[in-house]
Design a protein around this motif. Structure first.
Motif, PDB file in Angstrom:
ATOM      1  N   SER A 195       3.831  -5.582   5.480  1.00 25.18           N
ATOM      2  CA  SER A 195       3.300  -6.919   6.315  1.00 25.18           C
ATOM      3  C   SER A 195       3.959  -6.940   7.592  1.00 25.18           C
ATOM      4  O   SER A 195       5.091  -5.970   7.915  1.00 25.18           O
ATOM      5  CB  SER A 195       4.017  -8.261   5.833  1.00 25.18           C
ATOM      6  OG  SER A 195       5.253  -8.286   5.833  1.00 25.18           O
ATOM      7  N   TYR A 243      -1.560   2.952  12.040  1.00 28.54           N
ATOM      8  CA  TYR A 243      -1.418   1.950  13.012  1.00 28.54           C
ATOM      9  C   TYR A 243      -0.011   1.663  13.539  1.00 28.54           C
ATOM     10  O   TYR A 243       0.336   1.742  14.664  1.00 28.54           O
ATOM     11  CB  TYR A 243      -2.391   0.749  12.679  1.00 28.54           C
ATOM     12  CG  TYR A 243      -1.981  -0.494  13.596  1.00 28.54           C
ATOM     13  CD1 TYR A 243      -2.619  -0.194  14.775  1.00 28.54           C
ATOM     14  CD2 TYR A 243      -1.058  -1.491  13.283  1.00 28.54           C
ATOM     15  CE1 TYR A 243      -2.456  -1.495  15.776  1.00 28.54           C
ATOM     16  CE2 TYR A 243      -0.864  -2.486  14.185  1.00 28.54           C
ATOM     17  CZ  TYR A 243      -1.825  -2.242  15.439  1.00 28.54           C
ATOM     18  OH  TYR A 243      -1.203  -3.482  16.497  1.00 28.54           O
ATOM     19  N   MET A 287      -6.803   0.959   3.374  1.00 29.48           N
ATOM     20  CA  MET A 287      -6.237  -0.028   4.258  1.00 29.48           C
ATOM     21  C   MET A 287      -4.667   0.526   4.231  1.00 29.48           C
ATOM     22  O   MET A 287      -4.133   0.136   5.231  1.00 29.48           O
ATOM     23  CB  MET A 287      -6.255  -1.445   3.547  1.00 29.48           C
ATOM     24  CG  MET A 287      -7.610  -1.938   3.707  1.00 29.48           C
ATOM     25  SD  MET A 287      -8.135  -1.750   5.555  1.00 29.48           S
ATOM     26  CE  MET A 287      -6.997  -3.042   6.400  1.00 29.48           C
ATOM     27  N   HIS A 298      -0.594  -7.296   3.597  1.00 26.40           N
ATOM     28  CA  HIS A 298      -1.369  -6.299   2.992  1.00 26.40           C
ATOM     29  C   HIS A 298      -0.871  -5.722   1.739  1.00 26.40           C
ATOM     30  O   HIS A 298       0.136  -5.590   1.677  1.00 26.40           O
ATOM     31  CB  HIS A 298      -1.379  -5.100   4.130  1.00 26.40           C
ATOM     32  CG  HIS A 298      -1.830  -3.802   3.760  1.00 26.40           C
ATOM     33  ND1 HIS A 298      -3.193  -3.870   3.356  1.00 26.40           N
ATOM     34  CD2 HIS A 298      -1.545  -2.742   3.207  1.00 26.40           C
ATOM     35  CE1 HIS A 298      -3.520  -2.604   2.824  1.00 26.40           C
ATOM     36  NE2 HIS A 298      -2.396  -2.124   2.677  1.00 26.40           N
ATOM     37  N   TYR A 322      -3.206   1.313   8.064  1.00 21.55           N
ATOM     38  CA  TYR A 322      -2.023   0.235   8.351  1.00 21.55           C
ATOM     39  C   TYR A 322      -0.929   1.085   8.752  1.00 21.55           C
ATOM     40  O   TYR A 322      -0.211   0.899   9.843  1.00 21.55           O
ATOM     41  CB  TYR A 322      -1.826  -0.888   7.494  1.00 21.55           C
ATOM     42  CG  TYR A 322      -0.905  -1.913   8.049  1.00 21.55           C
ATOM     43  CD1 TYR A 322      -1.317  -2.543   9.149  1.00 21.55           C
ATOM     44  CD2 TYR A 322       0.175  -2.239   7.454  1.00 21.55           C
ATOM     45  CE1 TYR A 322      -0.413  -3.378   9.730  1.00 21.55           C
ATOM     46  CE2 TYR A 322       1.242  -3.134   8.145  1.00 21.55           C
ATOM     47  CZ  TYR A 322       0.800  -3.837   9.041  1.00 21.55           C
ATOM     48  OH  TYR A 322       1.354  -4.841   9.616  1.00 21.55           O
TER      49      TYR A 322
END
Length: 174
Positions: A68, A28, A21, A3, A25
């Motif tokens: 990542s 998340y 994003m 990402h 992320y």
């Protein structure tokens, strides 16, 4: 899953939707850490405080603009040190948000769309600062109350002061 944080959220200014994003992320990752620790029900305000505090930590510590899946494991120690009890987390968050706002202002000079990642991070920080949750009074006189956990003295505490140790513990348990 590679990402490229804030770089991938740049709109072209021609009406395209910009997707936050980097923030999503980070949120998340925080959610997964808290759920794996099974410390609070996911529907509780305490869980939200922990998730938002951890998401801020994850998002603001990503200085390279690139999270990542593999790097998450290598970042756990960094997040542990940032969320430790003796660290000035609140001041660090304020400083990093100000730094990112300066970077975003410079980058946005040629476009009209604000950085959606930064906007969500600011909103999470506002909620953590302004929302107070009822918590056990850890400074109460020992032996002052007998009984269970719910019967002891309580105080209203800013959400970040509950969420930060919860997030720290979730990282330890991961």
């Amino acid at each position: 899953m590679l990402h490229r944080g804030r770089e991938s959220t740049d709109g072209t200014g021609d009406g395209e939707l910009t997707v936050p994003m980097a923030w999503l992320y980070a949120e998340y990752i925080a959610d997964e850490l808290l759920r794996s620790g099974d410390l609070m029900p996911p529907t509780s305000f305490e869980f939200r405080a922990g998730r938002d505090a951890l998401a801020l930590t994850v998002f603001l510590s990503d200085t390279e603009g690139e999270l990542s899946g593999i790097r998450v494991i290598t970042q756990l120690e960094t997040w542990l040190s940032l969320t430790a009890y003796d660290q000035p987390w609140q001041e660090w968050v304020r400083g990093r948000l100000a730094e990112l706002a300066g970077d975003a202002a410079a980058a946005a000079a040629g476009r009209e769309v604000p950085d959606p990642d930064l906007e969500l991070a600011r909103e999470a920080w506002r909620w953590l600062r302004e929302t107070e949750l009822l918590a056990p009074d850890l400074n109460a006189v020992p032996g002052g109350a007998a009984g269970g956990e719910d019967e002891g003295p309580k105080v209203w505490t800013p959400a970040w002061q509950l969420g930060l140790p919860l997030g720290h513990l979730a990282i330890h348990l991961f």
